[in-house]
Enzyme design. Structure first.
Site, PDB file in Angstrom:
ATOM      1  CG  ASP A  38      31.812 -26.251 -30.752  1.00 26.97           C
ATOM      2  OD1 ASP A  38      32.372 -25.175 -30.469  1.00 26.97           O
ATOM      3  OD2 ASP A  38      32.079 -26.920 -31.765  1.00 26.97           O
ATOM      4  CE1 TYR A  66      36.649 -32.940 -27.668  1.00 26.57           C
ATOM      5  CE2 TYR A  66      38.872 -33.473 -28.391  1.00 26.57           C
ATOM      6  CZ  TYR A  66      37.960 -32.559 -27.902  1.00 26.57           C
ATOM      7  OH  TYR A  66      38.349 -31.271 -27.659  1.00 26.57           O
ATOM      8  CG  ASP A  80      28.052 -29.357 -35.917  1.00 25.36           C
ATOM      9  OD1 ASP A  80      27.218 -28.860 -36.712  1.00 25.36           O
ATOM     10  OD2 ASP A  80      28.462 -28.740 -34.915  1.00 25.36           O
ATOM     11  NE  ARG A 179      32.964 -27.984 -35.233  1.00 28.35           N
ATOM     12  CZ  ARG A 179      32.945 -26.685 -35.497  1.00 28.35           C
ATOM     13  NH1 ARG A 179      32.107 -26.205 -36.404  1.00 28.35           N
ATOM     14  NH2 ARG A 179      33.743 -25.848 -34.894  1.00 28.35           N
TER      15      ARG A 179
END
Length: 301
Positions: A38, A66, A80, A179
């Site tokens: 993203d 992550y 988010d 998310r």
């Protein structure tokens, strides 16, 4: 130019922006990314160049790592920090370290997720975000993903306030929405939540410390040192067993023939045939001929 460029995608760019820029910088059209990041996320984005585009799907399928900041206190339309507030709880909250660790443990392993409306998952031929932008909500298929590990990176014994944030590290399978995971953590704790920020620190065998930015790529092209950073196809295939061809099978492998199944395919879904360490072909079990294997990818010299 053939190989994999370990790019550090900077925040604010789409994965396609990176490919577009690299085609100009590297002066080659055969450039492809290995899975969308993203625009609001920075991190490791392996880029395939030349013949390496043949194995882009392998890199897309590889596990990812992550680091995220989870914010407890509100949910958003996008799950988010970019989205509008949907639900907010301004009460004073107190969560113990033990509570948090138990919650993370409960979400480790195979879990189910429903992709967020603001995502590129397709339903009836349209991407979910296309529906979301029109204010439409559609039925979304749940999917199973694997969370290999979920670590709390903060040292506090308790977390308190109207809004609580904490850092986590996630090692997961492809298709995992961090998310959504942040929202799931909040649900387990009994509060609305969203992902405040996200960085991808690893993608398959590619790590943060291996990566270069677009600006560094530009400088390396000027200094003619770009070969120092582009990794060979073999590096990306290093998680699979390599078998050196010999006189008995060299011609068959080079011609991409169907062969009796190698014993290594009992425990591995792919094997790599090579000559002097250079990959020639990736073989997999034959889908219809029991006891045989076929080439899935070939790398002509």
């Amino acid at each position: 130019m053939n190989g994999i460029l370990p790019l550090w995608k900077e925040r604010g760019m789409t994965s396609h922006d990176c490919v577009f820029q690299l085609r100009k910088i590297l002066k080659t059209k055969k450039v492809g990314h290995t899975g969308t990041l993203d625009p609001g996320v920075e991190g490791v984005l392996p880029i395939c160049i030349g013949q390496a585009t043949r194995i882009a799907e392998y890199l897309t399928d590889a596990g990812k790592v992550y680091e995220a900041v989870v914010s407890i206190g509100k949910t958003t339309t996008t799950e988010d920090a970019e989205g509008e507030t949907v639900n907010q709880d301004l009460s004073f909250k107190k969560i113990s370290r033990q509570q948090l660790l138990e919650t993370l443990e409960s979400l480790t392993g195979v879990i189910e997720q429903t992709p967020p409306m603001y995502s590129a998952v397709k339903v009836n031929g349209k991407k979910l975000y296309e529906y979301a932008r029109k204010g439409e909500v559609v039925e979304r298929p749940t999917r199973k993903v694997t969370i290999y590990s979920l670590q709390l990176l903060d040292d506090e014994e308790s977390f308190a306030g109207e809004e609580i944030t904490f850092h986590i590290r996630i090692a997961c399978s492809k298709g995992t929405y961090i998310r959504t995971l942040a929202v799931q953590i909040g649900e387990k704790l009994g509060y609305p939540a969203h992902m405040a920020s996200l960085v991808r620190t690893a993608s398959g065998t590619f790590k943060k410390e291996n990566c270069v930015t677009l600006q560094q790529v530009q400088e390396m092209m000027k200094e003619v040192t770009i070969d120092q950073i582009i990794l060979p196809v073999e590096y990306a295939l290093s998680t699979y067993p390599f078998i050196e061809v010999d006189e008995s099978n060299e011609k068959q492998i080079l011609n991409g023939q169907v062969l009796p199944k190698h014993t290594l395919l009992k425990e591995n879904d792919k094997i790599v045939y090579s000559m002097n360490g250079k990959a020639l072909a990736v073989y997999v079990k034959h889908p219809t001929k029991e006891g045989f294997m076929k080439p899935e990818k070939m790398f002509p010299n």
